[in-house]
Design a protein around this motif. Sequence first.
Motif, PDB file in Angstrom:
ATOM      1  N   THR A  55       0.802  -1.220   0.000  1.00  0.00           N
ATOM      2  CA  THR A  55       0.000   0.000   0.000  1.00  0.00           C
ATOM      3  C   THR A  55       0.833   1.268   0.000  1.00  0.00           C
ATOM      4  O   THR A  55       0.294   2.357  -0.081  1.00  0.00           O
ATOM      5  N   ILE A  56       2.146   1.141   0.086  1.00  0.00           N
ATOM      6  CA  ILE A  56       2.999   2.328   0.178  1.00  0.00           C
ATOM      7  C   ILE A  56       3.318   2.855  -1.204  1.00  0.00           C
ATOM      8  O   ILE A  56       3.720   2.122  -2.092  1.00  0.00           O
ATOM      9  N   SER A  57       3.147   4.129  -1.402  1.00  0.00           N
ATOM     10  CA  SER A  57       3.428   4.733  -2.706  1.00  0.00           C
ATOM     11  C   SER A  57       4.923   4.810  -2.952  1.00  0.00           C
ATOM     12  O   SER A  57       5.697   5.122  -2.069  1.00  0.00           O
ATOM     13  N   ASN A  58       5.326   4.502  -4.198  1.00  0.00           N
ATOM     14  CA  ASN A  58       6.730   4.620  -4.597  1.00  0.00           C
ATOM     15  C   ASN A  58       6.950   5.813  -5.497  1.00  0.00           C
ATOM     16  O   ASN A  58       7.952   5.890  -6.195  1.00  0.00           O
ATOM     17  N   ASP A  59       5.985   6.737  -5.530  1.00  0.00           N
ATOM     18  CA  ASP A  59       6.136   7.921  -6.363  1.00  0.00           C
ATOM     19  C   ASP A  59       7.130   8.850  -5.693  1.00  0.00           C
ATOM     20  O   ASP A  59       6.791   9.626  -4.812  1.00  0.00           O
ATOM     21  N   THR A  60       8.387   8.780  -6.104  1.00  0.00           N
ATOM     22  CA  THR A  60       9.446   9.536  -5.430  1.00  0.00           C
ATOM     23  C   THR A  60       9.503  10.989  -5.879  1.00  0.00           C
ATOM     24  O   THR A  60      10.297  11.761  -5.375  1.00  0.00           O
ATOM     25  N   ASN A  61       8.645  11.379  -6.846  1.00  0.00           N
ATOM     26  CA  ASN A  61       8.610  12.778  -7.267  1.00  0.00           C
ATOM     27  C   ASN A  61       7.538  13.565  -6.521  1.00  0.00           C
ATOM     28  O   ASN A  61       7.506  14.784  -6.562  1.00  0.00           O
ATOM     29  N   LYS A  62       6.627  12.863  -5.865  1.00  0.00           N
ATOM     30  CA  LYS A  62       5.519  13.525  -5.182  1.00  0.00           C
ATOM     31  C   LYS A  62       5.998  14.139  -3.873  1.00  0.00           C
ATOM     32  O   LYS A  62       6.605  13.458  -3.047  1.00  0.00           O
ATOM     33  N   PRO A  63       5.752  15.430  -3.640  1.00  0.00           N
ATOM     34  CA  PRO A  63       6.154  16.045  -2.365  1.00  0.00           C
ATOM     35  C   PRO A  63       5.484  15.329  -1.200  1.00  0.00           C
ATOM     36  O   PRO A  63       4.318  14.961  -1.278  1.00  0.00           O
ATOM     37  N   GLN A  64       6.222  15.134  -0.105  1.00  0.00           N
ATOM     38  CA  GLN A  64       5.667  14.477   1.068  1.00  0.00           C
ATOM     39  C   GLN A  64       5.846  15.369   2.286  1.00  0.00           C
ATOM     40  O   GLN A  64       6.819  16.105   2.396  1.00  0.00           O
ATOM     41  N   LEU A  65       4.884  15.262   3.204  1.00  0.00           N
ATOM     42  CA  LEU A  65       4.883  16.139   4.371  1.00  0.00           C
ATOM     43  C   LEU A  65       5.986  15.748   5.338  1.00  0.00           C
ATOM     44  O   LEU A  65       6.304  14.579   5.512  1.00  0.00           O
ATOM     45  N   GLU A  66       6.598  16.767   5.966  1.00  0.00           N
ATOM     46  CA  GLU A  66       7.570  16.529   7.022  1.00  0.00           C
ATOM     47  C   GLU A  66       6.831  16.078   8.277  1.00  0.00           C
ATOM     48  O   GLU A  66       5.799  16.627   8.630  1.00  0.00           O
ATOM     49  N   HIS A  67       7.312  15.077   8.933  1.00  0.00           N
ATOM     50  CA  HIS A  67       6.773  14.699  10.222  1.00  0.00           C
ATOM     51  C   HIS A  67       7.746  13.789  10.940  1.00  0.00           C
ATOM     52  O   HIS A  67       8.597  13.168  10.326  1.00  0.00           O
ATOM     53  N   SER A  68       7.602  13.713  12.239  1.00  0.00           N
ATOM     54  CA  SER A  68       8.450  12.828  13.022  1.00  0.00           C
ATOM     55  C   SER A  68       8.036  11.386  12.788  1.00  0.00           C
ATOM     56  O   SER A  68       6.860  11.098  12.571  1.00  0.00           O
ATOM     57  N   LEU A  69       9.012  10.472  12.814  1.00  0.00           N
ATOM     58  CA  LEU A  69       8.681   9.070  12.610  1.00  0.00           C
ATOM     59  C   LEU A  69       7.931   8.481  13.791  1.00  0.00           C
ATOM     60  O   LEU A  69       7.168   7.550  13.636  1.00  0.00           O
ATOM     61  N   VAL A  70       8.171   9.012  14.982  1.00  0.00           N
ATOM     62  CA  VAL A  70       7.505   8.507  16.174  1.00  0.00           C
ATOM     63  C   VAL A  70       6.396   9.465  16.560  1.00  0.00           C
ATOM     64  O   VAL A  70       6.620  10.669  16.757  1.00  0.00           O
ATOM     65  N   LYS A  71       5.170   8.934  16.636  1.00  0.00           N
ATOM     66  CA  LYS A  71       4.013   9.777  16.949  1.00  0.00           C
ATOM     67  C   LYS A  71       4.156  10.377  18.342  1.00  0.00           C
ATOM     68  O   LYS A  71       4.673   9.755  19.266  1.00  0.00           O
ATOM     69  N   LYS A  72       3.666  11.593  18.471  1.00  0.00           N
ATOM     70  CA  LYS A  72       3.708  12.254  19.771  1.00  0.00           C
ATOM     71  C   LYS A  72       2.713  11.589  20.721  1.00  0.00           C
ATOM     72  O   LYS A  72       1.630  11.182  20.336  1.00  0.00           O
ATOM     73  N   ALA A  73       3.097  11.487  21.978  1.00  0.00           N
ATOM     74  CA  ALA A  73       2.231  10.897  22.994  1.00  0.00           C
ATOM     75  C   ALA A  73       2.210  11.800  24.217  1.00  0.00           C
ATOM     76  O   ALA A  73       3.106  12.616  24.416  1.00  0.00           O
ATOM     77  N   ASP A  74       1.152  11.648  25.014  1.00  0.00           N
ATOM     78  CA  ASP A  74       1.053  12.443  26.236  1.00  0.00           C
ATOM     79  C   ASP A  74       2.214  12.125  27.174  1.00  0.00           C
ATOM     80  O   ASP A  74       2.742  12.997  27.854  1.00  0.00           O
ATOM     81  N   GLU A  75       2.598  10.856  27.194  1.00  0.00           N
ATOM     82  CA  GLU A  75       3.732  10.460  28.008  1.00  0.00           C
ATOM     83  C   GLU A  75       4.942  10.264  27.106  1.00  0.00           C
ATOM     84  O   GLU A  75       4.835  10.241  25.888  1.00  0.00           O
ATOM     85  N   GLU A  76       6.103  10.148  27.694  1.00  0.00           N
ATOM     86  CA  GLU A  76       7.318   9.879  26.932  1.00  0.00           C
ATOM     87  C   GLU A  76       7.809   8.484  27.318  1.00  0.00           C
ATOM     88  O   GLU A  76       8.559   8.315  28.269  1.00  0.00           O
TER      89      GLU A  76
END
Length: 594
Positions: A55-76
């Motif tokens: 299901t992962i797109s391989n379109d390497t020309n399409k702009p992708q959003l910046e985000h952290s790989l680890v989702k933010k959580a209330d706790e650390e």
Amino acid sequence: MFSRTAARCSRRLSLTRKFVSSTKNTTGGVSLASKTLLVVAGVGAGLMAQNVFGTISNDTNKPQLEHSLVKKADEEPSTTPLSTVEFPRYATDAEFAEALELFKQIVGSENITSEEAVVLEHADSFFNTHHPPKPDVQRPAVVISPTSTKQVSEIMKVAHKYRVPVVANSGLTSLEGHNMHTRGPNSVSIAFGDLNDIRVNADDMDAVVQAGVGWKELDEYLLDSEEASHLMFGPDPGIGATIGGMVGTSASGTNAFRYGTMKENVLSLTVVLADGTVVKTRQRPRKSAAGYDLTRLFIGSEGTLGIVTEIVVKLQPRPAKELVSIATFPTIKDAASTAQHIISRSGIQPNAVELVNETSMSFVNASGVSEKKFLEKPSLLLKVGGPNDSIIASQLEIIKKIAQEHNSIEFESSKSEDENEILWAARRAGLWSTFDYGKKVLENKDDVQLWTTDFAVPISKMANLINETNDDLNLLGFRDRFSVLGHVGDGNCHFLLIYNSKDYSKTKEVVDRMVERAIKYEGTCTGEHGVGVGKRSYLEPELGRTAVDLMRHIKFSLDPRAILNPDKIFKIDPKEDLDSLLDMGHAVEVPKCC
């Protein structure tokens, strides 16, 4: 031009040919130096024609959003469960093109190649049990050959900035898909053939070597050195392995019983982290209690935490004299029980204790590697060393008596270096003779596949495990289709299975049973081959989910953009389905006729 890398490829092929010729006196074997053709096989071929991770797109020309790989959580939390990780973003075509120009500025265009033969060599090999499901994509765009730690650091700064996946390579002899470019084609291979300096500190019994130095090259260097010819490096894995790669998988070999694995033979590492930071894990003393043991954090990490460029290794006194003995037995359980007795109760520490089953001996005989014909029975091969003949003889007498107590049929010892080579051929030629035998017994003799797996258990469990696994394989239709090569001195055993591609699923099932049995006996899914992609699914059953989550936490702490050898050891992406794709079908290496 990329003449130096092409020359290194040629040298590796020459070394392999030299090894094969030294262990074969007859023709008919398939040379691993021959060119190969990758063919997609298995019922999942249709699925694999889609993008590699479903299901992962391989379109390497399409702009992708910046985000952290680890989702933010209330706790650390202290660990990183897979469910908290988001899909990592990698370089687009445009970003990769920019990074490539910067790589050229760092090492020079002459040290970067996209030559097809070199790229394919760094993407896969016959040795791998698991081949890329989509070889046209899962490959590096280029192979880069740096000449210093500084250049590696500069390369990683660029790779980190542009999110370029990096797989570091040296000997290219790994077995579990460690070199697979799962995030290709906008990825690079860093080749360490030009990092080959050696500096010996004979009085301190250590050596400082760069990552591209082979263990055999180090041994030859020591033998040729006036000041260090009395010293040796303990670990001795497969032919062609380099010390950088051996660090990556914590390799060992037949000498592990006496000298240990890489974890026991490395004093210090120089490591380049994902963002280009250079770390030296410690100084050169034999012992240190200063801070965390960073050295062993990186040993066995398979290039997922940092890139090792320099290693300080321990050296050992070379035995003044060493002889080889072979003891044969009616059953494999008798052989394994003898090994266990020698190891735990004899008071003797041989330099090597290796076990082979009856089919291993028959494969060696059929291959003609030696003028000697071995008894085709389960056997123990031992190396015993000492300062003189009388001390060696006294040890061999004790070992012979123990073997007799466990129903030995015959006990034979060498009397010279030449005889050592003849007797040890039964162990050294195990891999190649097993592969050759496949051409005699398999239905499709042009499609001989070799599944090489290893596991390790506590010494007290070893005899039962080997006996049960041996019987299981015979009952499941693999009689005369497998060999046993065991580093039984430290509870580590290799089973080599020969099969045709259509029997991949059946072969995987019996390997799964082997690993489950080893884990049941409080063992491990791999004693020295490493995890790569081939053994990822076994890690949680062996260690538990929280331990794997902790490893993932360490990975993202050191490599927050997940660019270092992605997808090895454990999953870093909850959407990735590489395991199922590998299970449904795999690339087959078909040797081309000359």
